[in-house]
Enzyme design. Structure first.
Site, PDB file in Angstrom:
ATOM      1  CD  GLU A   1    -130.765  -1.988  -2.450  1.00 60.90           C
ATOM      2  OE1 GLU A   1    -129.996  -1.872  -3.404  1.00 60.90           O
ATOM      3  OE2 GLU A   1    -131.983  -1.737  -2.532  1.00 60.90           O
TER       4      GLU A   1
ATOM      5  CG  ASN B   1    -133.987  -0.263   3.700  1.00 60.61           C
ATOM      6  OD1 ASN B   1    -134.962  -0.802   4.241  1.00 60.61           O
ATOM      7  ND2 ASN B   1    -134.069   0.321   2.508  1.00 60.61           N
TER       8      ASN B   1
ATOM      9  CG  HIS C   1    -138.859  -4.209  -3.539  1.00 64.93           C
ATOM     10  ND1 HIS C   1    -139.771  -3.270  -3.984  1.00 64.93           N
ATOM     11  CD2 HIS C   1    -137.847  -3.509  -2.974  1.00 64.93           C
ATOM     12  CE1 HIS C   1    -139.315  -2.053  -3.720  1.00 64.93           C
ATOM     13  NE2 HIS C   1    -138.152  -2.164  -3.100  1.00 64.93           N
TER      14      HIS C   1
ATOM     15  CD  GLU D   1    -136.897   0.329  -0.655  1.00 64.70           C
ATOM     16  OE1 GLU D   1    -136.858  -0.230  -1.772  1.00 64.70           O
ATOM     17  OE2 GLU D   1    -135.916   0.902  -0.154  1.00 64.70           O
TER      18      GLU D   1
ATOM     19  CG  ASP E   1    -142.974  -3.044  -5.026  1.00 63.18           C
ATOM     20  OD1 ASP E   1    -142.253  -4.018  -4.725  1.00 63.18           O
ATOM     21  OD2 ASP E   1    -142.564  -2.072  -5.684  1.00 63.18           O
TER      22      ASP E   1
HETATM   23  O1  9MR Z   1    -138.066   3.426  -7.187  1.00 62.90           O
HETATM   24  C1  9MR Z   1    -136.769   3.900  -7.433  1.00 62.90           C
HETATM   25  C2  9MR Z   1    -136.610   4.190  -8.910  1.00 62.90           C
HETATM   26  O2  9MR Z   1    -137.424   5.282  -9.283  1.00 62.90           O
HETATM   27  C3  9MR Z   1    -135.154   4.461  -9.230  1.00 62.90           C
HETATM   28  O3  9MR Z   1    -134.996   4.576 -10.644  1.00 62.90           O
HETATM   29  C4  9MR Z   1    -134.301   3.330  -8.700  1.00 62.90           C
HETATM   30  C5  9MR Z   1    -132.828   3.538  -9.006  1.00 62.90           C
HETATM   31  O4  9MR Z   1    -132.063   2.453  -8.590  1.00 62.90           O
HETATM   32  O5  9MR Z   1    -134.476   3.219  -7.312  1.00 62.90           O
HETATM   33  C6  9MR Z   1    -135.779   2.846  -6.986  1.00 62.90           C
HETATM   34  O6  9MR Z   1    -135.901   2.654  -5.599  1.00 62.90           O
HETATM   35  C7  9MR Z   1    -135.117   1.625  -5.039  1.00 62.90           C
HETATM   36  C8  9MR Z   1    -134.792   2.024  -3.622  1.00 62.90           C
HETATM   37  O7  9MR Z   1    -134.172   3.286  -3.596  1.00 62.90           O
HETATM   38  C9  9MR Z   1    -133.901   1.004  -2.945  1.00 62.90           C
HETATM   39  N1  9MR Z   1    -134.479  -0.319  -3.025  1.00 62.90           N
HETATM   40  C10 9MR Z   1    -134.912  -0.750  -4.338  1.00 62.90           C
HETATM   41  C11 9MR Z   1    -135.852   0.287  -4.941  1.00 62.90           C
HETATM   42  C12 9MR Z   1    -136.389  -0.214  -6.276  1.00 62.90           C
HETATM   43  O8  9MR Z   1    -135.358  -0.370  -7.205  1.00 62.90           O
END
Ligand code: 9MR
Length: 356
Positions: A167, A208, A244, A273, A275
């Protein structure tokens, strides 16, 4: 964190995508007499993965069994992130990450490493040290190098793909104003890839991000970056689109063309990732649209030789991150909270069965 999407294809596209999908009934058992997703994925030369919530894996037998039975790739949802693995400076906690790598090895699954360099989920000692000036730029670079090297070396030979930088661009294609960019300048990206490669030369190293499934300003910024890095000999080998999506924003355009342009650079691609959330409540139509979106991304992957990995960000609504972040939205995964399969499960299943 903001996730939005400009409607490009919209519901018409979703409906077209739905053609040919036979939705599984809501109460059908995921496995039953049917082959697991991973068996179908093997035949299609694809890794079908899920993010894993380690607390659920420890406490919830259905979750654990389903993770092992249905998927041949796993990603740590949180336990490989910096705030977890080095909560105090020089004090490491690898318990969660080790447990996941062991779980995967025992079940013949590969592991996607997530994530080494990010602006989020950084340990407090690091962010406060940078904020109060006690960690200067030179020291910060050394800290980053040590972090990348230590973590990648620990799992050397056991990680198929690493999300090295996560990101780093904004929606308009400008670089994200993170502490890494502010203190180290753009070179931190190439450095991170070089350090990771030195620590595990066999792992495939990925960029990513979210909202980069189709062709837009952000994905084009990645394309330009990847092209430049590869021309400079920097070991960046993969492009991960997180996937997402949200049905209210439409399905992104040009997904296959987007993957294809990275493939032409000689890179691997992956959905990392996936969903597909919706505004609650769920009604009669939304699950079908959601199914079409999952299938749309999967088909784009299966249609691109460079795309060998398709990971969902959790497979049950029981543990999905979505409702906690997007008020009034949810139902974003393949199974409901009781592990009942949704039309999206059937769509993914059919897509895998159809193969490449
Ligand atoms: O799913 C993850 C969640 O449990 C955490 O609280 C969060 C913290 O920022 O991160 C989520 O996973 C993220 C991933 O690491 C990077 N891309 C976005 C995902 C969803 O926020």
């Amino acid at each position: 964190m903001k996730y939005f999407r400009i409607p490009v294809v919209g519901l018409l596209g979703a409906t077209l995508l739905l053609t040919g999908i036979q939705a599984a009934s809501a109460h059908e058992a995921p496995g039953g007499a049917q082959a697991p997703l991973r068996t179908l994925a093997d035949r299609a030369d694809l890794r079908i993965g899920t993010a894993v919530d380690m607390a659920a894996l420890a406490d919830d037998t259905t979750y654990r069994r389903t993770t092992g039975r249905e998927f041949n790739s796993v990603t740590a949802e949180n336990v490989m992130k910096w705030e977890v693995v080095e909560p105090a400076r020089g004090t490491y906690d690898w318990s969660g990450a080790d447990a996941l790598v062991r779980f995967a090895r025992d079940r013949g699954q590969v592991v996607r490493g997530h994530t080494l360099v990010w602006h989020s989920q950084l340990p407090g000692w690091l962010t406060s040290g940078v904020a109060d000036g006690s960690i200067d730029a030179a020291e910060l670079r050394g800290i980053l190098r040590k972090h990348v090297t230590t973590e990648v070396k620990r799992y050397r030979g056991q990680i198929q793909q690493w999300d090295v930088v996560n990101e780093v661009f904004e929606e308009d294609g400008s670089l994200r104003d993170s502490i890494w960019l502010q203190k180290l300048g753009l070179s931190y990206i190439a450095d991170a890839f070089r350090w990771a490669h030195a620590a595990d030369p066999k792992a495939k190293l990925f960029l990513n991000d979210y909202n980069v499934e189709g062709i837009n300003a952000k994905s084009t910024a990645y394309y330009d970056l990847a092209k430049r890095l590869r021309a400079e000999g920097v070991p960046v080998q993969g492009f991960g689109a997180q996937g997402h999506l949200a049905i209210q924003y439409g399905f992104p355009g040009d997904v296959a063309a987007n993957l294809d342009r990275f493939a032409k650079l000689g890179m691997q691609t992956a959905f990392t990732e996936v969903d597909v959330r919706m505004i609650l409540p769920v009604d009669e139509e939304k699950p079908a649209t959601q199914a079409a979106y999952f299938r749309g991304l999967l088909d784009a992957c299966l249609g691109t030789r460079s795309c060998k990995s398709f990971t969902v960000w959790g497979f049950t609504d029981k543990y999905s991150w979505v409702p906690g972040v997007f008020e009034g939205q949810g139902a974003a995964t393949l199974m409901d909270e009781g592990f009942g399969v949704k039309p999206a499960w059937g769509a993914v299943r059919e897509g895998l069965a159809a193969g490449r």
